[in-house]
Design a protein around this motif. Structure first.
Motif, short mmCIF file in Angstrom:
data_model
loop_
_atom_site.label_atom_id
_atom_site.label_comp_id
_atom_site.label_asym_id
_atom_site.label_seq_id
_atom_site.Cartn_x
_atom_site.Cartn_y
_atom_site.Cartn_z
N HIS A 84 0.83 -1.21 0.00
CA HIS A 84 0.00 0.00 0.00
C HIS A 84 0.87 1.26 0.00
CE1 HIS A 84 -2.32 3.23 2.04
NE2 HIS A 84 -3.16 2.91 1.07
N VAL A 140 -10.00 4.61 3.13
CA VAL A 140 -10.29 3.20 3.42
C VAL A 140 -10.69 2.48 2.14
CG1 VAL A 140 -11.86 1.66 4.66
CG2 VAL A 140 -10.91 3.65 5.81
N GLU A 141 -11.41 3.15 1.27
CA GLU A 141 -11.83 2.54 0.01
C GLU A 141 -10.63 2.09 -0.83
OE1 GLU A 141 -12.91 5.48 1.12
OE2 GLU A 141 -15.08 5.24 1.39
N LEU A 193 -7.72 1.06 0.43
CA LEU A 193 -7.23 -0.18 1.05
C LEU A 193 -8.12 -1.35 0.66
CD1 LEU A 193 -6.30 1.01 4.64
CD2 LEU A 193 -4.73 0.13 2.90
N GLN A 194 -9.43 -1.12 0.66
CA GLN A 194 -10.37 -2.18 0.30
C GLN A 194 -10.24 -2.57 -1.16
OE1 GLN A 194 -13.95 -0.19 1.59
NE2 GLN A 194 -13.91 -1.21 3.59
N SER A 195 -9.87 -1.66 -2.02
CA SER A 195 -9.70 -1.93 -3.45
C SER A 195 -8.40 -2.65 -3.75
CB SER A 195 -9.74 -0.62 -4.25
OG SER A 195 -10.96 0.03 -4.09
N VAL A 230 -6.80 -5.22 -2.15
CA VAL A 230 -6.80 -6.69 -2.07
C VAL A 230 -7.34 -7.31 -3.37
CG1 VAL A 230 -7.75 -8.71 -0.90
CG2 VAL A 230 -6.78 -6.86 0.44
#
Length: 88
Positions: free
Chosen positions: A33, A54-55, A57-59, A61
């Protein structure tokens, strides 16, 4: 000036650079990241805001999971990833 990279292109470039520059077999999710965020400054400034939320980080993976040619999860939590290297 060239066009900024899209998210998957940025992730692919970061993974290739990290794999080729390091003899390590694994890399932590947070390091990936951080590299993505750093590389975005020059290669994809349009993604800096996303990677800072946060979006982003979620994208990340799912983007990593789309690159089994470069990296695979080393843990179930996906906190650690293993580089895929060609064997000769």
């Amino acid at each position: 000036m060239s066009n900024p990279l899209n998210f998957d292109e940025l992730v692919g470039n970061v993974l290739t650079m990290a794999r080729d520059a390091s003899p390590r077999k694994t890399i932590e999710f947070g390091v990936i990241h951080g590299f993505c965020r750093d590389f975005a400054e020059d290669l994809a400034p349009n993604l800096i805001d996303l990677l800072s939320r946060v979006e982003g980080l979620q994208s990340l993976v799912p983007a990593l999971e789309r690159r089994p040619d470069l990296i695979v999860p080393a843990t179930d939590e996906k906190a650690l990833w293993c580089f895929v290297r060609e064997s000769y």
